[in-house]
Each structure stands twice: as C-alpha cells, then as structure tokens.
Design a protein around this motif. Structure first.
Motif, PDB file in Angstrom:
ATOM      1  N   TYR A   1       0.634  -1.264   0.229  1.00  0.00           N
ATOM      2  CA  TYR A   1       0.031  -0.080   0.183  1.00  0.00           C
ATOM      3  C   TYR A   1       0.665   1.671  -0.054  1.00  0.00           C
ATOM      4  N   LEU A   2      -0.323   2.109  -0.336  1.00  0.00           N
ATOM      5  CA  LEU A   2       1.058   3.761  -1.242  1.00  0.00           C
ATOM      6  C   LEU A   2       0.424   4.509   0.016  1.00  0.00           C
ATOM      7  N   TYR A   3       0.327   4.999   1.448  1.00  0.00           N
ATOM      8  CA  TYR A   3       0.032   6.201   1.975  1.00  0.00           C
ATOM      9  C   TYR A   3       0.361   7.906   1.011  1.00  0.00           C
ATOM     10  N   VAL A   4      -0.591   8.518   0.969  1.00  0.00           N
ATOM     11  CA  VAL A   4      -0.439  10.045   0.158  1.00  0.00           C
ATOM     12  C   VAL A   4      -0.931  10.831   0.796  1.00  0.00           C
ATOM     13  N   GLU A   5      -0.873  12.291   1.396  1.00  0.00           N
ATOM     14  CA  GLU A   5      -1.888  13.234   0.880  1.00  0.00           C
ATOM     15  C   GLU A   5      -2.394  13.280   0.278  1.00  0.00           C
ATOM     16  N   LYS A   6      -3.731  13.688   0.910  1.00  0.00           N
ATOM     17  CA  LYS A   6      -4.940  13.554  -0.702  1.00  0.00           C
ATOM     18  C   LYS A   6      -4.806  14.888  -1.248  1.00  0.00           C
ATOM     19  N   ALA A   7      -4.514  16.258  -0.908  1.00  0.00           N
ATOM     20  CA  ALA A   7      -3.946  16.665  -1.567  1.00  0.00           C
ATOM     21  C   ALA A   7      -3.522  17.081  -2.335  1.00  0.00           C
TER      22      ALA A   7
ATOM     23  N   LEU B   1       5.063   4.082   2.057  1.00  0.00           N
ATOM     24  CA  LEU B   1       4.950   2.856   1.513  1.00  0.00           C
ATOM     25  C   LEU B   1       5.044   1.632   2.370  1.00  0.00           C
ATOM     26  N   GLN B   2       4.044   0.538   2.271  1.00  0.00           N
ATOM     27  CA  GLN B   2       3.290  -0.563   3.139  1.00  0.00           C
ATOM     28  C   GLN B   2       3.737  -1.399   2.363  1.00  0.00           C
ATOM     29  N   MET B   3       4.820  -2.361   2.504  1.00  0.00           N
ATOM     30  CA  MET B   3       5.356  -3.050   2.353  1.00  0.00           C
ATOM     31  C   MET B   3       4.477  -4.963   2.322  1.00  0.00           C
ATOM     32  N   PRO B   4       4.630  -5.830   1.879  1.00  0.00           N
ATOM     33  CA  PRO B   4       3.991  -6.803   2.388  1.00  0.00           C
ATOM     34  C   PRO B   4       4.411  -7.633   3.560  1.00  0.00           C
ATOM     35  N   PRO B   5       3.786  -8.090   4.138  1.00  0.00           N
ATOM     36  CA  PRO B   5       4.480  -8.816   5.182  1.00  0.00           C
ATOM     37  C   PRO B   5       5.668  -9.961   4.960  1.00  0.00           C
TER      38      PRO B   5
END
Length: 90
Positions: A17-23, A73-77
């Motif tokens: 998963y990829l986390y980003v600021e919405k804006a 970036l959240q890597m797979p377990p």
C-alpha cells in the motif's frame, strides 16, 4: 497534527500500500516506484493523527514518511509476520 491521507493498493504486489497526502495525490511518488507499484487503486481516505491506530504499520512511521518523502510505502508482510498472524488466530 491531522493529515487527510489517501491509501492506494498495488496492482502488482498483494498487501502493498502507498499512503499519500490527499491534497498532493501521487505527485511526490518517484516514477520508478510507480512503475514497480503498478496501477494504483484507491482503497481508503482517512484522517491520520498520531493517536490513531493502524492495523499493520506504526502511525508514527507513516507520518514520518509523509513528512520526509511525501509518501509512505507499506510493504507486504514477511513470512515471519504471516506466521505470527496465523498463530494469533488460533
């Protein structure tokens, strides 16, 4: 401090998963990472603050990545994490 964060799922790697600021959207994510990540699929938008708990990753790590890089970036377990997860279900 609160952040409005959008989370994207990778089309190429399960549980990435990829986390980003919405804006800002995906504009701060390097092109080479996006090629490896594949077609991003938006899965969630949430307000992220230091006291919020996340399932598999530390909120502090996500906020630090957002501040430092503009994304996290959240890597797979790993195999060990998967084994621990299965063991906790029994």
């Amino acid at each position: 401090m609160k952040h409005l964060v959008e989370i994207f799922r990778s089309s190429r790697k399960e549980e990435m998963y990829l986390y980003v600021e919405k804006a800002n959207g995906l504009k701060d994510v390097p092109e080479i990472l996006m090629k490896q990540f594949g077609e991003p699929e938006s899965v969630m938008t949430l307000v992220l603050e230091p006291t919020r708990k996340l399932a598999r990753v530390s909120t502090a790590e996500v906020l630090e990545g957002l501040e430092r890089n503009g994304f996290f970036l959240q890597m797979p377990p790993t195999a060990a994490e998967l084994l621990r997860r299965e063991g906790s279900r029994e």
